[in-house]
Design a protein around this motif. Structure first.
Motif, mmCIF file in Angstrom:
data_model
loop_
_atom_site.group_PDB
_atom_site.id
_atom_site.type_symbol
_atom_site.label_atom_id
_atom_site.label_comp_id
_atom_site.label_asym_id
_atom_site.label_seq_id
_atom_site.Cartn_x
_atom_site.Cartn_y
_atom_site.Cartn_z
ATOM 1 N N LYS A 257 0.818 -1.221 0.000
ATOM 2 C CA LYS A 257 0.000 0.000 0.000
ATOM 3 C C LYS A 257 0.854 1.275 0.000
ATOM 4 C CE LYS A 257 -1.807 -1.223 3.938
ATOM 5 N NZ LYS A 257 -1.180 -2.531 4.125
ATOM 6 N N SER B 35 4.096 1.647 -0.718
ATOM 7 C CA SER B 35 4.914 1.759 -1.934
ATOM 8 C C SER B 35 4.083 2.275 -3.099
ATOM 9 C CB SER B 35 5.496 0.391 -2.333
ATOM 10 O OG SER B 35 6.143 -0.198 -1.250
ATOM 11 N N ARG C 39 11.253 -7.321 6.183
ATOM 12 C CA ARG C 39 10.974 -6.098 6.918
ATOM 13 C C ARG C 39 11.331 -6.233 8.402
ATOM 14 N NH1 ARG C 39 4.863 -3.767 6.874
ATOM 15 N NH2 ARG C 39 5.292 -2.606 4.987
ATOM 16 N N ARG D 193 4.733 -9.307 -9.134
ATOM 17 C CA ARG D 193 4.748 -8.075 -9.906
ATOM 18 C C ARG D 193 5.573 -7.031 -9.165
ATOM 19 N NH1 ARG D 193 -0.184 -5.999 -12.043
ATOM 20 N NH2 ARG D 193 0.887 -6.104 -14.030
HETATM 21 P P1 ADP Z 1 2.312 -2.034 3.094
HETATM 22 O O1 ADP Z 1 2.310 -0.527 3.149
HETATM 23 O O2 ADP Z 1 1.078 -2.588 2.464
HETATM 24 O O3 ADP Z 1 2.578 -2.669 4.417
HETATM 25 P P2 ADP Z 1 4.816 -1.704 1.663
HETATM 26 O O4 ADP Z 1 4.517 -0.783 0.553
HETATM 27 O O5 ADP Z 1 5.495 -1.139 2.860
HETATM 28 O O6 ADP Z 1 3.504 -2.489 2.126
HETATM 29 O O7 ADP Z 1 5.673 -2.892 1.029
HETATM 30 C C1 ADP Z 1 6.117 -3.978 1.808
HETATM 31 C C2 ADP Z 1 7.321 -4.595 1.162
HETATM 32 O O8 ADP Z 1 6.964 -5.233 -0.046
HETATM 33 C C3 ADP Z 1 8.420 -3.607 0.825
HETATM 34 O O9 ADP Z 1 9.648 -4.231 1.084
HETATM 35 C C4 ADP Z 1 8.248 -3.353 -0.646
HETATM 36 O O10 ADP Z 1 9.467 -3.068 -1.268
HETATM 37 C C5 ADP Z 1 7.674 -4.655 -1.140
HETATM 38 N N1 ADP Z 1 6.702 -4.444 -2.207
HETATM 39 C C6 ADP Z 1 5.818 -3.443 -2.298
HETATM 40 N N2 ADP Z 1 5.035 -3.559 -3.398
HETATM 41 C C7 ADP Z 1 5.438 -4.695 -4.009
HETATM 42 C C8 ADP Z 1 5.021 -5.377 -5.189
HETATM 43 N N3 ADP Z 1 4.020 -4.941 -5.945
HETATM 44 N N4 ADP Z 1 5.666 -6.509 -5.502
HETATM 45 C C9 ADP Z 1 6.650 -6.967 -4.721
HETATM 46 N N5 ADP Z 1 7.088 -6.368 -3.584
HETATM 47 C C10 ADP Z 1 6.492 -5.251 -3.235
#
Ligand code: ADP
Ligand code: MN
Length: 172
Positions: free
Chosen positions: A13, A15, A109, A147
């Protein structure tokens, strides 16, 4: 227009919404940051290293903030990014990830084994999706498995452009 971007932690979300902020003139509320910054929580959950959100405080704070952001946003589009946003918005986009892949992301993470398993389990029973169907009028799903964050962001962008086009009204 307010759109929620929800999903189990690790689905991407933050990202995706940060990429959207770069690509488009839409405004994003990163609710988790706001909760911490403005102390919109009832207690701190030490064991889970998180806070218990105060939904009442959040609901009373948001309208003014959304108003402000709508003014600066192209097409008055505001995106609420949080695993809680489906409790708040009528329209929601749910990010999904295949649980084994989600586990890898959360391990990277630095989440505890317990927290990793808890979230993977929630994802495997479609918990947030089911809640979204219960609470929201319109629910869209985006699969992030295999993806890149850029590709996922493109999918989210297409859904928002579709909603802005007003075409879905014709489907009723
Ligand atoms: P959230 O905000 O939903 O908890 P994040 O955006 O913090 O998720 O992303 C969590 C992890 O997954 C990060 O390490 C990010 O780099 C990775 N990530 C984010 N989007 C994707 C994607 N579409 N595909 C693979 N990895 C992703
Ligand atoms: Mn996040």
């Amino acid at each position: 227009m307010l759109i929620g971007l929800t999903g189990t932690p690790g689905t991407g979300k933050t990202s995706a919404s940060k990429l959207l902020e770069k690509r488009r003139q839409w405004k994003v509320i990163h609710l988790n940051d706001l909760i911490k910054k403005e102390h919109l929580y009832t207690e701190v959950d030490e064991k889970r290293d998180s806070v218990i959100a105060d939904m009442e405080l959040i609901r009373s704070r948001l309208p003014e903030l959304i108003d402000e952001m709508e003014k600066e946003s192209e097409n008055k589009m505001v995106i609420l990014e949080s695993h809680l946003s489906h409790y708040i918005t009528d329209i929601v986009i749910v990010l999904r990830a295949y649980p084994p892949e989600l586990k890898k992301r959360l391990e990277k993470r630095g989440y505890s084994e317990e927290k990793v398993n808890e979230n993977a389990e929630a994802e495997s029973i479609d918990l947030i999706l089911a809640e979204a169907f219960e609470w929201c009028d319109k629910v869209f799903e985006v699969n992030t498995t295999g993806r890149t964050a850029e590709e996922t962001t493109g999918d989210v962008e297409k859904i928002i452009d579709y909603l802005l086009s007003g075409k879905e009204e014709g489907l009723k």
